[in-house]
Design a protein around this motif. Structure first.
Motif, PDB file in Angstrom:
ATOM      1  N   GLY A   1       0.802  -1.216   0.000  1.00  0.00           N
ATOM      2  CA  GLY A   1       0.000   0.000   0.000  1.00  0.00           C
ATOM      3  C   GLY A   1       0.831   1.259   0.000  1.00  0.00           C
ATOM      4  N   GLU A   2       0.136   2.371   0.155  1.00  0.00           N
ATOM      5  CA  GLU A   2       0.756   3.691   0.110  1.00  0.00           C
ATOM      6  C   GLU A   2       1.014   4.217   1.519  1.00  0.00           C
ATOM      7  N   PRO A   3       1.999   5.110   1.671  1.00  0.00           N
ATOM      8  CA  PRO A   3       2.283   5.665   2.997  1.00  0.00           C
ATOM      9  C   PRO A   3       1.128   6.521   3.515  1.00  0.00           C
ATOM     10  N   ILE A   4       0.977   6.515   4.826  1.00  0.00           N
ATOM     11  CA  ILE A   4       0.160   7.520   5.498  1.00  0.00           C
ATOM     12  C   ILE A   4       1.107   8.282   6.422  1.00  0.00           C
ATOM     13  N   PHE A   5       0.745   9.503   6.772  1.00  0.00           N
ATOM     14  CA  PHE A   5       1.644  10.323   7.572  1.00  0.00           C
ATOM     15  C   PHE A   5       0.941  10.807   8.830  1.00  0.00           C
ATOM     16  N   GLY A   6       1.734  11.257   9.806  1.00  0.00           N
ATOM     17  CA  GLY A   6       1.192  11.741  11.059  1.00  0.00           C
ATOM     18  C   GLY A   6       0.424  13.041  10.890  1.00  0.00           C
ATOM     19  N   LYS A   7      -0.416  13.340  11.873  1.00  0.00           N
ATOM     20  CA  LYS A   7      -1.262  14.527  11.814  1.00  0.00           C
ATOM     21  C   LYS A   7      -0.816  15.649  12.747  1.00  0.00           C
ATOM     22  N   PHE A   8       0.105  15.362  13.660  1.00  0.00           N
ATOM     23  CA  PHE A   8       0.369  16.318  14.735  1.00  0.00           C
ATOM     24  C   PHE A   8       1.806  16.846  14.753  1.00  0.00           C
ATOM     25  N   HIS A   9       2.584  16.533  13.732  1.00  0.00           N
ATOM     26  CA  HIS A   9       4.002  16.892  13.761  1.00  0.00           C
ATOM     27  C   HIS A   9       4.359  18.034  12.816  1.00  0.00           C
ATOM     28  N   GLY A  10       3.410  18.496  12.032  1.00  0.00           N
ATOM     29  CA  GLY A  10       3.679  19.553  11.067  1.00  0.00           C
ATOM     30  C   GLY A  10       4.406  19.019   9.843  1.00  0.00           C
ATOM     31  N   ALA A  11       4.470  19.835   8.801  1.00  0.00           N
ATOM     32  CA  ALA A  11       5.070  19.399   7.540  1.00  0.00           C
ATOM     33  C   ALA A  11       6.539  19.037   7.706  1.00  0.00           C
ATOM     34  N   GLY A  12       7.227  19.739   8.620  1.00  0.00           N
ATOM     35  CA  GLY A  12       8.647  19.467   8.839  1.00  0.00           C
ATOM     36  C   GLY A  12       8.918  18.418   9.882  1.00  0.00           C
ATOM     37  N   GLY A  13       7.865  17.917  10.546  1.00  0.00           N
ATOM     38  CA  GLY A  13       8.026  16.835  11.500  1.00  0.00           C
ATOM     39  C   GLY A  13       8.346  17.254  12.919  1.00  0.00           C
TER      40      GLY A  13
END
Length: 325
Positions: A81-93
């Protein structure tokens, strides 16, 4: 003449991570703890894309003055499948924290290759390594598939991930790290290793209350302590109905704190299963608490946390790291 006490041997660890606000704190704590010998930082696609994770890992090591530790980039997507990303770390992590662009570069060797190299060396020296996973388990699963002969050199896998007696944080049933690559997690939890799991059941007990955040005040600008205070100050979920208090849950630091201060945690032994088929429960972790499946229980699942103790030792070690720099 009395014999001199032999020095306590450091625990050799690999930190596999996806920095990430809370990954940053887990790494800084480890670097400030003399009990731990961080052999390498390996990165995986998770909270943010792999390239961002890797750059963040380099920034964190430069912040801590530990550029002697190599950073190795790993898998840039889940096994299926495709990656999912976090919601609370901002674009820069790293939330609102801005760190200078790193001067150092990641090592060219793939993360899984570095893991194998370190485990092979440990096997030659009749030693063992502990692998800490702070993100999706993709790198570790690939290691297990490619190098099963090296698994005997893994002392333990200590992981942040899963949700058992409480709801998930990304879906109704699933915690983010497990949801991001459940097939990898299933491989890891089927490998017959010794495990310590720090699920949401535990991390939701370690909330960044204003009082606890205040323990990290006083760091000089540009120090690990000042960076930690900034990260913690912006970590509130503003959802006391869900979490029982103000602040936000500290996830990943519990992994490295556990290695240093296991007395702050209470665990229950169980066998862990990971759901990869159901659409509704995709990524759910299920514990066999009572031996109903007949399979060997091999995971110590943390269920209670001394939160004040965790934040106290975190502030102590990160303050010490700042002073050492």
């Amino acid at each position: 003449m009395s014999a001199k006490a032999s020095p306590t041997k450091k625990k050799s660890i690999i930190i596999d991570c996806d920095p990430g606000v809370d990954d940053t704190l887990a790494i800084l704590f480890a670097l400030g703890s003399p009990e731990l010998d961080v052999k390498a930082i390996t990165t995986v696609c998770g909270n943010v894309p792999l390239e961002v994770c890797t750059q963040n890992a380099l920034k964190i090591l430069e912040l801590a003055g530990r550029t002697d530790i190599p950073v190795h980039a790993g898998c840039d997507s889940p096994m299926i499948g495709e990656p999912i990303f976090g919601k609370f770390h901002g674009a820069g992590g790293l939330g609102k924290l801005v760190l200078p662009d790193p001067v150092t570069q990641p090592s060219p060797q793939h993360a899984v290759g570095k893991m194998a190299e370190l485990l092979r060396a440990a096997k030659t020296n009749n030693e063992k390594l502990t692998i800490c996973t702070l993100g999706p388990m993709t790198n570790l699963a690939l290691l297990i598939k490619l190098h099963p002969e090296l698994l005997s050199s893994i002392e333990c896998v200590v992981s942040m991930g899963g949700a058992y007696r409480i709801a998930g944080n990304r879906t109704l049933t699933s915690e983010f790290n497990m949801l991001a690559d459940p097939h990898a997690a299933r491989i890891v939890y089927s490998a017959g290793l010794d495990y310590v799991a720090l699920p949401l059941d535990a991390t939701h007990q370690a909330m960044t209350s204003p009082e606890r955040v205040s323990w990290f005040k006083g760091g000089e600008a540009g120090s690990p302590l000042a960076a930690t205070y900034e990260l913690l100050s912006g970590w509130s979920r503003n959802d006391p109905r869900r979490y029982g208090s103000d602040g936000g849950p500290m996830h990943d630091p519990l992994v490295t704190v556990y290695l240093v201060a296991p007395h702050l945690f209470q665990t229950e032994l169980a066998k862990v299963f990971v759901e990869c088929d159901s659409q509704l429960c995709y990524g759910q972790t299920v514990a066999d608490w009572y031996g109903q499946t007949g399979e060997k229980a091999d995971a110590q699942i943390v269920q209670k946390v001394n939160a004040d103790g965790v934040f106290s030792i975190m502030s102590e070690r990160i303050r010490s790291l700042s002073q050492a720099g």
